[in-house]
Design a protein around this motif. Structure first.
Motif, short mmCIF file in Angstrom:
data_model
loop_
_atom_site.label_atom_id
_atom_site.label_comp_id
_atom_site.label_asym_id
_atom_site.label_seq_id
_atom_site.Cartn_x
_atom_site.Cartn_y
_atom_site.Cartn_z
N VAL A 322 36.48 28.22 37.83
CA VAL A 322 37.22 28.69 37.24
C VAL A 322 37.29 27.58 36.67
CG1 VAL A 322 39.03 30.33 38.10
CG2 VAL A 322 38.98 27.43 38.33
N GLN A 323 37.76 27.30 35.11
CA GLN A 323 37.06 26.18 34.53
C GLN A 323 37.83 25.42 35.03
OE1 GLN A 323 39.02 27.21 30.89
NE2 GLN A 323 37.04 26.47 29.74
N ARG A 324 37.35 23.95 34.87
CA ARG A 324 38.75 22.55 35.25
C ARG A 324 38.54 21.56 34.70
NH1 ARG A 324 36.93 17.66 36.59
NH2 ARG A 324 37.87 16.37 38.15
N LYS A 325 39.93 21.51 34.60
CA LYS A 325 40.99 20.06 33.55
C LYS A 325 40.53 18.52 33.72
CE LYS A 325 44.46 23.03 32.68
NZ LYS A 325 45.83 23.46 32.57
N ALA A 326 40.27 17.93 33.12
CA ALA A 326 40.20 16.46 33.56
C ALA A 326 40.77 16.05 34.71
CB ALA A 326 39.70 15.35 31.96
N LYS A 327 40.41 15.55 35.67
CA LYS A 327 40.96 14.11 36.74
C LYS A 327 41.93 15.20 37.17
CE LYS A 327 41.91 9.68 33.53
NZ LYS A 327 42.34 9.53 33.14
N GLU A 328 41.49 16.62 37.85
CA GLU A 328 41.88 17.51 38.26
C GLU A 328 41.63 17.47 40.01
OE1 GLU A 328 43.85 22.72 38.19
OE2 GLU A 328 42.13 21.59 36.89
N ALA A 329 42.15 17.96 40.66
CA ALA A 329 41.86 17.27 41.90
C ALA A 329 41.36 18.43 42.73
CB ALA A 329 43.28 16.75 42.69
N MET A 330 40.50 18.93 42.12
CA MET A 330 39.68 20.26 42.81
C MET A 330 37.81 20.13 42.40
SD MET A 330 40.18 23.12 39.40
CE MET A 330 38.90 24.47 40.51
N GLY A 331 37.47 20.95 43.16
CA GLY A 331 36.14 20.43 43.57
C GLY A 331 35.24 20.79 41.90
N GLY A 332 34.08 20.63 41.91
CA GLY A 332 33.37 21.29 40.72
C GLY A 332 32.17 21.42 41.49
N ILE A 333 31.19 22.26 40.62
CA ILE A 333 29.37 22.45 40.39
C ILE A 333 29.30 21.80 39.39
CG2 ILE A 333 27.63 24.53 40.44
CD1 ILE A 333 30.40 26.81 41.43
N THR A 334 28.19 21.39 39.74
CA THR A 334 27.61 21.11 38.70
C THR A 334 26.15 20.37 38.75
OG1 THR A 334 27.20 18.34 37.82
CG2 THR A 334 27.08 18.44 40.83
N ARG A 335 25.22 20.32 37.74
CA ARG A 335 23.80 19.62 38.05
C ARG A 335 23.36 18.08 38.16
NH1 ARG A 335 18.93 22.68 34.71
NH2 ARG A 335 17.24 20.90 33.81
N LEU A 336 22.52 17.90 39.41
CA LEU A 336 21.75 16.79 38.88
C LEU A 336 20.95 16.37 38.14
CD1 LEU A 336 23.65 16.01 42.20
CD2 LEU A 336 25.06 15.25 40.68
N THR A 337 20.41 15.71 37.64
CA THR A 337 18.87 15.20 37.54
C THR A 337 18.76 13.70 38.03
OG1 THR A 337 19.50 16.60 35.33
CG2 THR A 337 17.68 14.57 34.96
N HIS A 338 17.56 13.43 38.67
CA HIS A 338 17.51 12.30 38.31
C HIS A 338 16.46 11.69 37.55
CE1 HIS A 338 15.44 9.67 40.84
NE2 HIS A 338 16.50 9.66 41.60
N SER A 339 16.17 9.94 38.12
CA SER A 339 16.27 9.23 36.67
C SER A 339 14.79 9.63 36.49
CB SER A 339 16.36 7.47 36.55
OG SER A 339 16.00 7.62 38.40
#
Length: 358
Positions: A322-339
């Motif tokens: 579900v949508q996560r609001k900024a600073k909300e205490a819940m996990g998120g799914i993200t894409r991680l791109t290396h330098s």
């Protein structure tokens, strides 16, 4: 008598190609009690720096049953972790060493919002994917991770026995089973099947929840589901660690017992594999496995659409969020791109907005 005992110990050590000085003396004294398999476990423990486990052992003839029970526990811990206890200890040491020096496995990575399908509950796009998902449901298995108790919620029982809503008194487990049965019927109807395929339902339990989960199912006739559709897989506990050197912790009240604790939800994958269920499902032509947790009453409003997205876009893995609001205490799914330009494999995700989501 003493001389004979010493000679016996020497013979055993010689036959096992073990130097007496390499092993804790209390374990050496008790080798005569152990089976070949137990001796191999003893070798592994000594090699992995766990000699302290035998420091308080008594001479043979005293508390022998407890010593054998110790190795029975070690055998169980060894068989329930991929790669065995040696792998568990090795992994723990590496993780503890990294933590001690403050090593961050994500150094050099920049997070960003991953790609995915955004759906709003009830709109035309949602309904389109939902219909596809209902058709695909007959090719799916459902897996519920339910190893927890409801103590933090003020409930003296298993979480899946909590009420999902108070009007009818429906508990979460009943809600989940009735939802799966509804998908089972709807899938047959939409595909114009001549008979309904039974959708497999697996529940991962723990020592705390296994018996009580079975009692809830049996006392309610499995809430209308065939008992043969339901499979309970019990998650075993893992050994507790005493320090940063990953020394296994003994029970303070029993010198012949290792302290244990529940493991994480990730155990469900190794359990499914070791149980043989994945092969059974593959041979039966199933294409999807849906994992969900124990107290999310809105989940099945979105599961059909998420399955429809997976089928339409041919995803191998798809996470529902579900949508996560900024600073909300819940996990998120993200894409991680290396330098260096390489990105970490990430889960495609489906963002579902339900009318009643919070």
């Amino acid at each position: 008598m003493v001389s004979a005992t010493v000679d016996s110990e020497a013979d055993i050590l010689s036959n096992l190609n073990i130097k007496a000085g390499d092993w804790p003396s209390n374990l050496v004294k008790n080798l005569c009690l152990l089976s070949p398999d137990q001796i191999e476990l003893g070798k592994m423990l000594v090699k992995m720096g766990q000699s302290h486990l035998f420091q308080q052992w008594t001479d043979p003839g005293v508390e022998d049953d407890k010593k054998k029970a110790f190795f029975a526990q070690v055998a169980k811990l060894n068989s329930s972790y991929p790669g065995g206890l040696a792998s568990y200890i090795k992994n723990a040491r590496e993780l503890l060493a990294d933590s001690k020096v403050g090593k961050n496995p994500y150094d050099g990575f920049t997070p960003s919002v991953p790609t995915g399908e955004v759906l709003s509950f009830g709109d035309d796009n949602f309904i389109k994917y939902e219909e596809v998902g209902v058709k695909e449901a007959q090719n799916a298995a459902f897996v519920l991770v339910a190893g927890g108790l409801g103590e933090r919620l003020g409930f003296n029982g298993i979480k899946v026995a909590l009420l999902a809503e108070a009007t009818t008194g429906t508990c979460f487990l009943q809600l989940y089973i009735e939802s799966i049965l509804a998908l089972q019927e709807g899938s047959c109807r939409l595909t114009q099947g001549t008979f309904q395929k039974d959708i497999p339902f697996v529940i991962m339990t723990s020592d705390d929840t296994h018996t009580r989960t079975l009692e809830v199912l049996e006392s309610n006739s499995y809430f209308g589901m065939k008992p043969t559709q339901v499979k309970l897989l019990k998650q075993e506990k893992v050994a507790c660690l005493d320090d940063n050197d990953a020394r296994l912790a003994l029970d303070p009240h029993n010198k012949y017992q290792i302290q244990t604790k529940p493991h994480g939800h990730g155990d469900v994958h190794s359990l499914l594999y070791s149980s043989g269920l994945l092969k059974v499902w593959l041979d039966a032509g199933l294409r999807w496995v849906l994992f969900f947790q124990d107290t999310n009453g809105l989940l099945f409003k979105a599961i059909p659409a998420s399955l429809g997205v997976s089928a339409t876009k041919q995803y191998q893995v798809n996470s529902l969020a579900v949508q996560r609001k900024a600073k909300e205490a819940m996990g998120g799914i993200t894409r991680l791109t290396h330098s260096d330009g390489i990105y970490m494999k990430h889960l495609q995700f489906l963002e579902a907005r339900t009318a009643n989501s919070v």
